[in-house]
Motif scaffolding. Sequence first.
Motif, mmCIF file in Angstrom:
data_model
loop_
_atom_site.group_PDB
_atom_site.id
_atom_site.type_symbol
_atom_site.label_atom_id
_atom_site.label_comp_id
_atom_site.label_asym_id
_atom_site.label_seq_id
_atom_site.Cartn_x
_atom_site.Cartn_y
_atom_site.Cartn_z
ATOM 1 N N ALA A 431 -6.557 7.691 6.521
ATOM 2 C CA ALA A 431 -6.473 8.632 5.401
ATOM 3 C C ALA A 431 -7.145 9.961 5.716
ATOM 4 N N HIS A 432 -8.276 9.934 6.414
ATOM 5 C CA HIS A 432 -8.973 11.188 6.717
ATOM 6 C C HIS A 432 -8.119 12.087 7.602
ATOM 7 N N ARG A 433 -7.349 11.490 8.515
ATOM 8 C CA ARG A 433 -6.482 12.305 9.380
ATOM 9 C C ARG A 433 -5.208 12.713 8.643
ATOM 10 N N MET A 434 -4.734 11.868 7.737
ATOM 11 C CA MET A 434 -3.584 12.236 6.900
ATOM 12 C C MET A 434 -3.911 13.499 6.106
ATOM 13 N N LEU A 435 -5.131 13.544 5.574
ATOM 14 C CA LEU A 435 -5.522 14.668 4.715
ATOM 15 C C LEU A 435 -5.727 15.960 5.489
ATOM 16 N N GLU A 436 -5.721 15.885 6.803
ATOM 17 C CA GLU A 436 -5.760 17.115 7.601
ATOM 18 C C GLU A 436 -4.409 17.817 7.588
ATOM 19 N N VAL A 437 -3.336 17.073 7.259
ATOM 20 C CA VAL A 437 -1.994 17.661 7.337
ATOM 21 C C VAL A 437 -1.260 17.680 5.994
ATOM 22 N N VAL A 438 -1.844 17.063 4.945
ATOM 23 C CA VAL A 438 -1.211 17.082 3.617
ATOM 24 C C VAL A 438 -2.211 17.582 2.586
ATOM 25 N N ASP A 439 -1.690 17.867 1.378
ATOM 26 C CA ASP A 439 -2.533 18.408 0.313
ATOM 27 C C ASP A 439 -3.111 17.333 -0.604
ATOM 28 N N PHE A 440 -2.495 16.157 -0.630
ATOM 29 C CA PHE A 440 -2.980 15.079 -1.502
ATOM 30 C C PHE A 440 -2.427 13.743 -1.026
ATOM 31 N N LEU A 441 -3.047 12.652 -1.521
ATOM 32 C CA LEU A 441 -2.571 11.299 -1.267
ATOM 33 C C LEU A 441 -2.395 10.575 -2.598
ATOM 34 N N SER A 442 -1.451 9.650 -2.630
ATOM 35 C CA SER A 442 -1.251 8.825 -3.824
ATOM 36 C C SER A 442 -1.087 7.381 -3.382
ATOM 37 N N ILE A 443 -1.923 6.510 -3.900
ATOM 38 C CA ILE A 443 -1.945 5.113 -3.468
ATOM 39 C C ILE A 443 -1.000 4.281 -4.329
ATOM 40 N N GLY A 444 -0.015 3.670 -3.696
ATOM 41 C CA GLY A 444 0.886 2.749 -4.391
ATOM 42 C C GLY A 444 0.359 1.337 -4.226
ATOM 43 N N THR A 449 -0.875 -3.755 -1.667
ATOM 44 C CA THR A 449 -1.372 -5.132 -1.804
ATOM 45 C C THR A 449 -0.484 -6.097 -1.029
ATOM 46 N N GLN A 450 0.831 -5.944 -1.196
ATOM 47 C CA GLN A 450 1.766 -6.850 -0.519
ATOM 48 C C GLN A 450 1.643 -6.760 0.997
ATOM 49 N N TYR A 451 1.552 -5.543 1.506
ATOM 50 C CA TYR A 451 1.496 -5.380 2.958
ATOM 51 C C TYR A 451 0.122 -5.745 3.516
ATOM 52 N N ALA A 452 -0.933 -5.455 2.775
ATOM 53 C CA ALA A 452 -2.278 -5.776 3.268
ATOM 54 C C ALA A 452 -2.509 -7.282 3.316
ATOM 55 N N LEU A 465 -3.021 -13.899 -4.016
ATOM 56 C CA LEU A 465 -3.171 -12.896 -2.962
ATOM 57 C C LEU A 465 -2.607 -11.542 -3.370
ATOM 58 N N THR A 466 -1.577 -11.550 -4.224
ATOM 59 C CA THR A 466 -0.927 -10.283 -4.608
ATOM 60 C C THR A 466 -1.609 -9.693 -5.837
ATOM 61 N N ASP A 467 -2.899 -9.658 -5.801
ATOM 62 C CA ASP A 467 -3.737 -9.181 -6.901
ATOM 63 C C ASP A 467 -4.473 -7.938 -6.403
ATOM 64 N N PRO A 468 -4.331 -6.799 -7.097
ATOM 65 C CA PRO A 468 -4.984 -5.573 -6.602
ATOM 66 C C PRO A 468 -6.509 -5.650 -6.577
ATOM 67 N N TRP A 469 -7.086 -6.686 -7.227
ATOM 68 C CA TRP A 469 -8.539 -6.881 -7.179
ATOM 69 C C TRP A 469 -8.977 -7.579 -5.891
ATOM 70 N N GLN A 470 -8.042 -7.922 -5.021
ATOM 71 C CA GLN A 470 -8.426 -8.560 -3.761
ATOM 72 C C GLN A 470 -9.404 -7.657 -2.994
ATOM 73 N N PRO A 471 -10.490 -8.214 -2.454
ATOM 74 C CA PRO A 471 -11.489 -7.385 -1.761
ATOM 75 C C PRO A 471 -10.901 -6.489 -0.671
ATOM 76 N N ALA A 472 -9.949 -7.000 0.102
ATOM 77 C CA ALA A 472 -9.378 -6.190 1.183
ATOM 78 C C ALA A 472 -8.608 -4.995 0.632
ATOM 79 N N VAL A 473 -7.889 -5.205 -0.473
ATOM 80 C CA VAL A 473 -7.131 -4.109 -1.084
ATOM 81 C C VAL A 473 -8.087 -3.060 -1.634
#
Length: 563
Positions: A431-444, A449-452, A465-473
């Motif tokens: 994300a830190h390198r993404m923000l060097e080239v874009v103006d904003f980020l939006s987390i879907g 959750t599904q991919y993580a 597992l498909t719960d956004p409260w999962q620690p890894a997410v």
Amino acid sequence: MTTSAESSATTLSGTPVVPGVAAGPVLHVRGEVSPDAIARFGDGDFPDADAALGAYDEAVAAVADTFTSKAASAQGAAAEVLTASAGLARDKGLRSGVAKNLQAGQGPVAAVQGAVEQFVTIFTNMGGLMAERVTDLRDIERRVVAHLVGEPAPGVPTPSEPSILVAEDLAPSDTSGLDPELVTALVTERGGATSHTAIIARQLGIPCVVGAAGVMELPAGTFVVVDGETGTIEQGTDPDEARSRVEESHRLREELASWSGPASTSDGMPVKLLANVADGASAESAGGEPVQGVGLFRTELCFLDRKEEPSVEEQADIYARVLAPYSDGRYVVVRTLDAGSDKPIAFATHQGEENPALGVRGLRLSFDNPGLMERQLDGIAAAAERTGTETWVMAPMVATVAEAADFSAKVRARGLKAGVMVEIPSAALLAHRMLEVVDFLSIGTNDLTQYAMAADRMATDLAHLTDPWQPAVLQLIAITAHAGTEAGKPVGVCGEAAADPLLATALIGMGITSLSMAARAVRPVGAQLGRVTFETCEAAAEAALGAPDPMAARAAVRELLGH
């Protein structure tokens, strides 16, 4: 009665989706067509396979028309999934399967069931978002068979009194037309926090718990208390105590409904609350809510039924209808086509992919068809110029910094703000390198959750597992938010997690600057944030990130907030 979730003799537990307390008798959804009606119908006495196929076509037309008419009176997520179901009912591949079975000598009912089963197997093996369509396929099968044999369509019965709707799972057609005065809560045995039931329940504002193992064993008419914040379904509660809890819940919800914005913590830290929209009608409706703009305009939903790509001028007209209500100083974040997987668009998506959820979808569609992206950006830029609305543009399914930089250059060349969706873990980790080239980020958060977690959003056994409260997410969200704070650039959340008032406090504490959600969820989230200081939000973030599992994270934040 026991479950794999935390339970006792009188309490079942699932994943809480929409907060609120409701009490009443259990009302089961009738999910199947009467076996007696099917037996009486037999093979239908059709003279040949072509005549039987004609009856199938008539049934499909009736079922698809029902979905389409329901979609016309719905908005946002409900309209989206109903429109997709209408398209799935008319699917040519499904019809070919039915025709093949009829030619092989099967009766119409068996032909339909066999063809659907074939597609269920294909979708299930694909996993990801395609597996999410299995519930819709089963719903279509039941409705087509019911029409063939002359039975009323299965689904939600009309309650005679305020009731708790309990089902193994619910299709979009079941949940979209519910009357919140009669169906006071939803509980399903299957599904996770990002299932269709969960999404539409949030839109309707009905307390909802999903993934509650064992709930279908509750006898019809059993008096239960459903708590959409803790995720519990309680039996044996004293009716007077239950009534008191429901009344307190109603009082709190009415208090939330009176919240009028703008959003900030109790010590004055501003928070942008935005709406998710699908078209001009939903954008206009959401514009009347206390939102500071649109955080997610799903452009692909305008084109699900289009065979040919609209011209730049036609696209500009469509986008302008969404932008116009926000020309009063608010802004709109437009997402470029997120087609593919469970949202096929005839003029854009690839056919026959083995695993579409991990295939050519979103930004990847432009890799071998760059004109598709160029024309869409031209249409967005023309709409922005015509309306004067501040317009930000973001791409879905961005995996690398190079992809982000290339997209950003195209958007900025048209005088618009450029951003990308953080749905793939690689985007969060960089994300830190993404923000060097874009103006904003939006987390879907739905896809992140599904991919993580490598867990299909509709796999019942994996709902935990498909719960956004999962620690890894939460950790991936925190990494992304921290990168935004360091760069001094906005980082928002536009997935379903943004609509959870409890989780919203933790997200703001992590450094998230905006939350975008179904318009119906804005007031509860805004009111909750207004009750806490930013320091409390930071403590909520720390508590959630330090918890070992989703239930513990919810409990820790609830305790911190005094819920």
